[in-house]
Enzyme design. Structure first.
Site, short mmCIF file in Angstrom:
data_model
loop_
_atom_site.label_atom_id
_atom_site.label_comp_id
_atom_site.label_asym_id
_atom_site.label_seq_id
_atom_site.Cartn_x
_atom_site.Cartn_y
_atom_site.Cartn_z
N TYR A 82 -4.41 -4.31 4.00
CA TYR A 82 -4.17 -2.92 4.01
C TYR A 82 -4.80 -1.69 4.80
CZ TYR A 82 -2.91 1.52 1.58
OH TYR A 82 -2.53 2.85 1.06
N TYR A 100 -8.24 10.74 1.00
CA TYR A 100 -8.95 9.83 0.47
C TYR A 100 -10.34 9.61 1.13
CZ TYR A 100 -5.09 7.75 -2.65
OH TYR A 100 -4.21 7.57 -3.64
N GLU A 104 2.75 -0.74 -9.64
CA GLU A 104 3.42 0.19 -8.82
C GLU A 104 4.81 0.44 -9.21
OE1 GLU A 104 1.35 0.87 -5.16
OE2 GLU A 104 3.25 1.21 -4.30
#
Ligand code: 3EB
Length: 303
Positions: free
Chosen positions: A112, A173, A294
């Site tokens: 990811y 982030y 999710e």
């Protein structure tokens, strides 16, 4: 073959079901067996190796690239450069990313994170260092295939992008989550002729930038539902994602553990879903190993 009907692995293919035109390697668990969000889809050929379609005023597309060996960030970047070239002059409104073995390590980096690195570099090359305000709603979940699959919707109209006030924008982030931050907005709204589209990104148990309640499904659902209420308010459709209005609502629910299905269905039937909603539950790894669930939504209203 017009239509962009997305199928999933293991969904029972009955004679009543029209066959999918694109199959993803995500196991279907429950609910609608194909995803058919966009009306009156017609083929628009291929550009940059990206298969294109029209639906109303939207340009839809599907791109695929190998994502098994070699430099995975490079593969993601190359795929995104093709998507950005194919949609040049338009505005991206929604991107669905399906990343093979999303939590596996390749060359010491979680897949990811390599995906995020390549995606971010592609946006930066296309739009410059200040690309963040252009980022659309998205999701990125695991698949068991060998290819990175990206499906998108773009529009000639300017979309509006929204953030959740309880979450740091994903594109900000901090580096503890990877070398380049994820490239998406929490929601995107675009008006396209007959319809107003509200695309709510994959939403999970994150506050600020931190994962909430690792190991507790119930508490992660609490947090995820709270985040959905917050982004719904931010978009301006009330606290319940437009429930009860003249709206069509499509949901996909991704579960890391198939055994959680019954508990999640019970909770969401009570606190999120309403009669008429179109819902698909899928078995998929989520982009952080501590996340168990999710939820994403697409809400279609008459313009
Ligand atoms: C999060 O909020 C959870 O990388 O495109 C949600 C939606 C998530 C989109 C993406 C990731 C993405 O960070 C994960």
């Amino acid at each position: 073959m017009p239509a962009l009907r997305v199928g999933f692995s293991g969904s029972p293919a009955g004679p009543a079901n029209e066959p999918p035109t694109l199959r993803l390697d995500l196991p279907w668990l429950a609910g609608a067996q194909t995803e058919n969000i966009f009306p009156a889809v017609t083929s628009a050929g291929t550009r940059e190796g990206v298969e294109l379609f029209h639906s109303g005023g939207l340009l839809l597309g599907h791109a695929r690239a190998p994502f098994e060996t070699g430099d995975l960030a490079h593969h993601a970047q190359a795929l995104y450069r093709r998507v950005l070239a194919a949609t040049r002059g338009l505005h991206l409104c929604r991107i669905w990313n399906y990343v093979p073995q999303i939590n596996a390590l390749t060359g010491g980096l979680e897949r990811y994170r390599a995906f995020c690195q390549g995606r971010s570099l592609a946006f930066e090359r296309e739009f410059g260092a200040a690309f963040q305000p252009l980022l659309p709603a998205a999701s990125a979940v695991g698949s068991s295939g060998a290819h990175l699959d990206v499906i998108f919707a773009a529009s000639a109209h300017h979309p509006r992008h929204f953030e959740n006030p309880a979450q740091i924008p994903a594109y900000h982030y901090p580096p503890e989550h990877g070398p380049r931050a994820p490239s998406f907005a929490r929601a995107t709204v675009v008006r396209d002729g007959a319809h107003t589209w509200t695309f709510v990104s994959g939403t999970a148990a994150i506050k600020g930038h931190q994962t909430i309640a690792p190991g507790s499904l119930a508490a992660q659902l609490d947090c995820t539902l709270d985040n959905l209420r917050l982004i719904s308010r931010a978009v301006g459709i009330g606290a319940d994602l437009g429930s009860g209005g003249m709206k069509e609502r499509h949901f996909k629910i991704y579960l890391r553990h198939a055994a959680d299905l019954a508990a999640v269905q019970t909770r969401l039937d009570r606190d999120l879903l309403r009669a008429g909603d179109i819902v698909t539950y899928l078995h998929a790894d989520i982009c952080r190993v501590a996340l168990a669930v999710e939820i994403e939504a697409t809400i279609i209203a008459e313009a």
